[in-house]
Enzyme design. Structure first.
Site, PDB file in Angstrom:
ATOM      1  CG  HIS A 186      64.235  62.689  11.487  1.00 23.37           C
ATOM      2  ND1 HIS A 186      63.641  63.074  10.503  1.00 23.37           N
ATOM      3  CD2 HIS A 186      63.245  61.624  11.937  1.00 23.37           C
ATOM      4  CE1 HIS A 186      62.532  62.298  10.076  1.00 23.37           C
ATOM      5  NE2 HIS A 186      62.385  61.690  10.982  1.00 23.37           N
ATOM      6  CD  GLU A 187      64.053  59.007  14.654  1.00 22.23           C
ATOM      7  OE1 GLU A 187      62.774  59.010  15.153  1.00 22.23           O
ATOM      8  OE2 GLU A 187      63.800  58.432  13.656  1.00 22.23           O
ATOM      9  CG  HIS A 233      59.591  62.336  14.953  1.00 21.58           C
ATOM     10  ND1 HIS A 233      58.590  62.767  14.271  1.00 21.58           N
ATOM     11  CD2 HIS A 233      60.400  61.431  14.193  1.00 21.58           C
ATOM     12  CE1 HIS A 233      58.876  62.288  13.019  1.00 21.58           C
ATOM     13  NE2 HIS A 233      60.077  61.437  13.098  1.00 21.58           N
ATOM     14  CD  GLU A 275      58.447  60.800   9.897  1.00 20.01           C
ATOM     15  OE1 GLU A 275      59.648  60.810   9.756  1.00 20.01           O
ATOM     16  OE2 GLU A 275      57.779  60.104  10.910  1.00 20.01           O
ATOM     17  CG  ASP A 284      63.256  64.544   6.769  1.00 30.87           C
ATOM     18  OD1 ASP A 284      63.867  64.033   7.444  1.00 30.87           O
ATOM     19  OD2 ASP A 284      62.499  64.345   5.849  1.00 30.87           O
TER      20      ASP A 284
HETATM   21 ZN   LIG Z   1      60.404  60.533  11.391  1.00 30.55          ZN
END
Ligand SMILES: [Zn+2]
Length: 677
Positions: free
Chosen positions: A513-514, A517, A574, A578
């Site tokens: 997830h990070e 980004h 976000e 995910d």
């Molecule tokens: Zn996030």
């Protein structure tokens, strides 16, 4: 600047759960007691995976949301409490970290003394405002409030230059509102109207508590509401602030003065002791122009009412019980639906953590972060990086040219795990057990001076923007780095002795997830060195937008409460993260199985099922209706249910793991699925 952390942080802010015995090995177990087996996984996977947990963990009165994430954060607080209480009991020598931590906490817990002094601690500031009789001393007071981080109008902060990410420059970012978003001031509906009334009542109460007669207090509150509504009208929406190009407007002091000439910028800068800041990034020029207009056109009396309200509401939670209760009635009850305030020790602990985060953090990691966890995490992160690279290679929609640049960016992501390799120096911060508010303001001043000291200097790449005891993680686009504080490396995210399926489903997805980004709707606009630059071909950009639009539409269709729908645009970054994190971590998990025997079922679930259950369990939560409305407006993260039921139906592997097909409610036809990373 939590502001920026907020937009890049993964989860939401609180979380949960671990035993106090450090020696006990915690095996990950997917227990059916946490699930709701009466529901078919293809009908509502979130309920299937978490129904039991939600039933067993009803909302406590002091919470507006309580989930397994929040539970982990609560547990982290219990650990920090032990550390702080030990420091307080130690009678430590003056000037040591233990003395500062202990005294900060002790002063905050001494509610008898705080009640006895009423609002005395802020009287000097309020008197200074009352005595303003010219524009000259108005700007002096505005500057002084800024240095105490009471932030009357806008944040003045330092950060990496978005187009020269090795250098630190000054920035100006809209602020000044007492309600959490501009929309609360401007929306024409019953809920917003009621909140506006509650806010004016709150301000009235604050003015009354600080010595004004009732009628006087009501009039002042009305003036403040009008003043803030001007600021709200000129503020960017949250969506507008998601466009990094639009909020990059680098100017020098002369240009800033031309942009918003009625505001005495040089006097302001002298007041905050940043006489020659050099370049300044004005994030929202429209807002700054409005501040300047107000500076010229609003009466001194109106300015004084507004600035007094800023002091009152920013300090209320550190004053006596009456102030604290008034503050809770608006922010806790009216806005979030909480029934009672958090216990005092938790609130004081939060502010101790805020003031002395890395001091507390040093003690926290010494006690609670085993070196073996870092070794295991290092390995996981590298496996995720490899899997991400493989997925980039497999993408049908991306050209070779952009793929090449994506690989470069992926390889350049820096990884920080556990805690910083050098700690912040608190030696010049004086803390005593005399006055809670004085400690808070001293700490604010210390932080502001530290922030200002960075302007014009190279970026310190070792610095962390989250303390090790925080249950969260973040990606910084301008640093191109992922950061995982010690406190998140625990169950249900990370089981040091756990099976891989669950670890890849939970912490593996967090890592993915990070990393993702760096490639979401915002992050993809930054290059490998963290500079705002376009490294995509035009066709690739268009194909990316078309694919992410599918995700926007899917989330816009989620009804979060009667006739209120999720905001697919606001939460896009976000949601991409995910879905991307799931796809990448699933691939990394399967890479790890290569050449090995297929893992045996555990607790009746096979490895793929445990991967998806491990993921879903992280998002189990109960939440109040008011909090749903608030978060839908403000939070870039989707609600727990949608973080599960949103991304999963876009993955064929999910359908295969639970035998889900076209007859089930969660099924989405292959051609309507979002596939991005
Ligand atoms: Zn996030």
């Amino acid at each position: 600047m939590h502001l920026f952390i907020a937009f890049i942080a993964i989860g939401v802010c609180f979380g949960a759960c671990q035993t106090k015995e450090k020696k006990v090995l915690i095996k990950p177990s997917i227990t059916t007691a946490d699930m709701d087996l009466s529901v078919n996984p293809g009908e509502n996977f979130y309920q299937y995976a978490n129904g039991g947990w939600m039933k067993q963990h009803p909302l406590p009165d002091e919470k507006s949301r309580y989930g397994s994430f929040d539970k982990l954060a609560e547990d982290s607080k219990e650990k920090v409490k032990l550390i702080i209480e030990r420091a307080a009991a130690e009678n430590a020598e003056d000037g040591t970290l233990a003395q500062k931590i202990g005294d900060f906490y002790a002063a905050g817990m001494d509610i008898e003394s705080i009640n006895a002094t009423s609002y005395n601690p802020i009287k000097p500031l309020l008197e200074k405002i009352a005595q303003v009789d010219s524009k000259e001393n108005l700007i002096a007071v505005i500057s002084e409030l800024q240095t105490k981080q009471l932030t009357p109008l806008f944040y003045f902060y330092s950060s990496a230059d978005q187009k020269n990410s090795d250098m630190t420059i000054a920035g100006v970012y809209q602020s000044g509102l007492g309600m959490p978003d501009r929309d609360y001031y401007l929306e024409d509906n019953e809920t917003s109207e009621k909140l506006r009334e509650a806010y004016v009542a709150y301000l009235t109460k604050l003015f009354a508590l600080s010595g004004h007669a009732e009628a006087d207090a009501a009039a002042l509150a009305k003036t403040v509401m009008t003043f803030e509504t001007y600021l709200a009208t000129a503020s960017n929406t949250r969506l507008e602030n998601r466009n990094p190009h639009a909020i990059y407007n680098k100017v020098n002091v002369d240009e800033l003065t031309n942009m918003a000439p009625q505001f005495p910028w040089q006097a302001y800068l002298n007041g905050i002791q940043v006489t020659e800041p050099g370049d300044i990034n004005v994030n929202q020029p429209k807002f700054i122009k409005e501040v300047a207009r107000l500076y010229e056109e609003e009466s001194l009396e109106n300015w004084k009412a507004f600035l007094s309200s800023v002091v009152l509401r920013k300090t209320a939670s550190y004053l006596d019980d009456e102030f604290v209760n008034a503050n809770f009635a608006f922010y806790g009850e009216a806005l979030s639906g909480k029934k009672v305030n958090e216990p005092r020790w938790k609130r004081v602990l939060d502010s101790t953590n805020g003031a002395l985060g890395e001091a507390v953090g040093q003690l926290f990691v010494a006690e609670y972060f085993p070196p073996a966890a870092k070794v295991r995490m290092d390995k996981l992160v590298e496996n995720l990086r490899i899997a991400f690279g493989q997925r980039v290679d497999q993408l049908e929609w991306m050209s070779d040219e952009t793929k090449h640049a994506a690989h470069e960016k992926l390889a350049a992501i820096r990884v920080k795990i556990g805690y910083p390799n050098k700690w912040r120096d608190y030696s010049s911060l004086a803390i005593s057990d005399d006055s809670y508010l004085d400690n808070v303001l001293a700490s604010n001043q210390f932080d502001f001076a530290f922030d200002m000291s960075k302007i014009g200097k190279p970026v310190d790449k070792d610095e962390w923007h989250m303390s090790p005891q925080t249950v969260n993680a973040y990606y910084s686009p301008v640093g191109n780095e992922v950061v995982f504080p010690a406190a998140i490396l625990q169950p249900p995210f990370f089981y040091l002795d756990g099976d891989d399926a669950v670890n890849y489903g939970a912490i593996g997805v967090v890592i993915g997830h990070e990393m993702t980004h760096g490639f979401d709707d915002q992050g993809r606009q930054y290059g490998k060195d963290g500079n705002l630059q376009d490294w995509w071909t035009k066709d690739d950009s268009e194909r990316f937008d078309a694919r992410t639009q599918i995700l926007v539409d899917q989330f816009n269709a989620f009804e979060v409460l009667d006739e209120t729908f999720a905001n697919g645009e606001l939460s896009l970054g976000e949601n991409i993260a995910d879905l991307g994190g799931l796809c990448i971590s699933y691939q990394a998990f399967h890479n790890s199985l290569e050449g090995k025997e297929a893992p045996a079922d555990i607790d009746g679930f096979n490895a793929d099922q445990r991967f998806f259950l491990g993921y879903s369990r992280v998002w189990a939560q109960n939440i109040r209706d008011k909090e749903i409305l608030k978060r839908t407006k403000e939070d870039v993260h989707s609600l727990g249910i949608n973080r599960v039921n949103g991304p999963l139906p876009n993955m064929q592997q999910f359908y295969d793991a639970f035998n889900i097909d076209v007859t089930h409610a969660m099924f989405i036809a292959a051609e309507e699925r979002a596939t991005i990373w």
